[in-house]
Design a protein around this motif. Structure first.
Motif, PDB file in Angstrom:
ATOM      1  N   HIS A 131      25.582  67.280  -6.739  1.00 41.52           N
ATOM      2  CA  HIS A 131      24.221  67.175  -7.255  1.00 41.52           C
ATOM      3  C   HIS A 131      23.309  68.114  -6.459  1.00 41.52           C
ATOM      4  N   ALA A 139      27.322  65.416  -9.729  1.00 39.92           N
ATOM      5  CA  ALA A 139      26.356  65.859 -10.731  1.00 39.92           C
ATOM      6  C   ALA A 139      26.695  65.318 -12.106  1.00 39.92           C
ATOM      7  N   ALA A 148      24.299  71.217 -13.062  1.00 35.80           N
ATOM      8  CA  ALA A 148      23.922  71.587 -11.698  1.00 35.80           C
ATOM      9  C   ALA A 148      23.353  72.998 -11.655  1.00 35.80           C
ATOM     10  N   PRO A 170      25.574  64.126 -17.199  1.00 39.14           N
ATOM     11  CA  PRO A 170      25.085  65.022 -16.138  1.00 39.14           C
ATOM     12  C   PRO A 170      23.618  65.410 -16.306  1.00 39.14           C
ATOM     13  N   TYR A 173      21.716  62.530 -14.809  1.00 41.66           N
ATOM     14  CA  TYR A 173      21.806  62.544 -13.349  1.00 41.66           C
ATOM     15  C   TYR A 173      20.910  63.602 -12.723  1.00 41.66           C
ATOM     16  N   THR A 174      20.774  64.749 -13.374  1.00 40.28           N
ATOM     17  CA  THR A 174      20.075  65.888 -12.768  1.00 40.28           C
ATOM     18  C   THR A 174      18.666  66.106 -13.311  1.00 40.28           C
TER      19      THR A 174
END
Length: 437
Positions: A131, A139, A148, A170, A173-174
């Protein structure tokens, strides 16, 4: 609604050099598997065309990253697997041809979960994708390298593929926007398959406007300005059973719902008993991967003969051996278990459409994942991403806030509409509600 960041650069060679420096400065992320050696030359061509008053399209000179299961002519296409390290694409995937026609420069190939199997991105070629804000935490996957790269500033946009959440997890998450389009088999031309029933390809970017732009381009549609609609009169069906038990994420999620309500949206709680069947669903990838992947290998001169050859070579992540062994045992599709999976797809589509009509909701809302990750290991996201994956309806994730530690939280919108336009408009309206004045 956030402004577009996919803006043709005034100096394409300088922009490419800047992005390459960012990539070179963050090797610890393991986001990139390889650089396009022609990127600078293509940037100089774009610059000379600009000086002559010529343009190629709305992405003229814009550098993008693509997941390494998407073919780019002359570049490796590996699906993250060591056994495919020497494999090169003889042509572009359909979506890449459309990006190039719009003027984009394919800057680099993104790391991914090997074969796109997992919800974290670990491959025998590139290791774990970290990440960008929290090193030592995944990530997400399987399009983690794409996420990422964009989150770290290596590019403003990327393409990923999504079979069971591989774009949306993802992106959640990011802190990115990610679109899983409806399943259209033709869109997957030139892309290594995982599940013929569920595979899609879509954008991973910073804003809904940019997601719409890339979506329209890769689907061969004329780009246009996405107008944000008002949330007044919009009815969302909130699936409470998908909220999970992560208190840090829950705090952000409930604040986001309150923000939507303040902007005029009506939130209706929806009960979906069929979710119990989704949680226990047989994974169609178990049956479809070998058939589809063997056919894809045959399209590439010099590739391993088939999946069995790859497994026999041992050049892949050893932790995937049990799964690959299961897949090798599936050499045909129309088995009773495969038919049961397809039947669940029919029932889920019918249920989502019927409930939306009866409740009078425009779309469904739920957290993209049931909890945020805390390590490089796989963090089961819950069954939320499978609603779109199994039903083949379109879904989008967008950031709705951050936890007190700064970790992004994603909100997913699923639309049973016949195309993605209503979904994108609703997402733009939500983005506006979440964007500080």
């Amino acid at each position: 609604m956030q402004k577009s960041r996919l803006i043709p650069p005034r100096d394409a060679p300088e922009e490419i050099a800047r992005r390459l420096a960012i990539i070179a400065g963050q090797p610890q992320l393991n986001a990139i598997l390889g650089i396009n050696p022609e990127a600078q030359a293509q940037a100089h061509l774009c610059q000379s065309q600009r000086r002559r008053g010529q343009t190629l399209g709305p992405l003229h000179g814009v550098p993008l990253v693509v997941k390494d299961n998407i073919a780019c002519a002359g570049l490796p296409v590996t699906a993250g697997c060591q056994a495919l390290a020497a494999l090169r694409s003889t042509g572009d995937a359909l979506v890449v041809r459309r990006l190039r026609a719009a003027g984009a420069i394919i800057l680099a190939r993104a790391n991914m979960s090997e074969f796109a199997f997992d919800v974290r991105s670990r491959s025998s070629l590139g290791g774990d994708v970290h990440h960008p804000l929290f090193l030592g935490i995944t990530a997400g996957g399987s399009s983690g390298g794409s996420a990422a790269a964009v989150a770290a500033g290596m590019a403003e946009g990327a393409l990923g593929t999504d079979t069971g959440g591989s774009i949306r997890i993802p992106c959640s998450y990011t802190g990115l926007v990610g679109v899983r389009p409806r399943v259209r088999r033709g869109q997957m031309e030139g892309i290594a398959p995982l599940s013929l029933s569920k595979d899609t390809v879509g954008p991973m970017v910073h804003s809904v406007q940019d997601a719409a732009l890339l979506h329209w381009i890769i689907h061969g549609q004329t780009p246009r300005t996405l107008e944000s609609v008002s949330l007044k009169g919009v009815r969302f069906g909130v699936i409470r059973s998908l909220e999970g038990s992560d208190s840090h994420q829950g705090e952000v999620w409930h604040a986001a719902l309150a923000q939507l309500a303040r902007h005029g949206a009506t939130l209706t709680e929806i009960d979906l008993p069929i979710l119990h069947d989704v949680e226990r669903a047989i994974c169609l990838s178990l049956f479809e991967f070998r058939v589809g992947f063997d056919a894809w290998l045959k399209q590439h001169p010099g590739a391993p003969t088939d999946l069995h050859t790859i497994v026999a070579s041992g050049q892949f992540l050893p932790e995937f051996l049990p799964l690959l062994t299961q897949m090798l045992a599936c050499d045909k599709l129309k088995t009773p278990a495969w038919r049961a999976g397809r039947e669940l797809r029919r029932r889920l589509r019918h249920t989502l459409g019927q409930v939306a009509e009866q409740a009078g909701v425009d779309a469904y809302l739920y957290p993209t994942v049931c909890r945020i990750p805390d390590s490089l290991e796989k963090m089961p996201p819950g069954c939320a991403p499978e609603l779109a994956a199994i039903s083949s309806f379109a879904a989008i994730t967008l950031p709705c806030g951050r936890t007190r530690s700064g970790f992004p939280v994603g909100l997913e919108i699923l639309s049973p509409a016949a195309d993605e336009s209503p979904l994108l408009a609703l997402a733009a309206a939500c983005e506006t509600a979440f964007t500080p004045p």
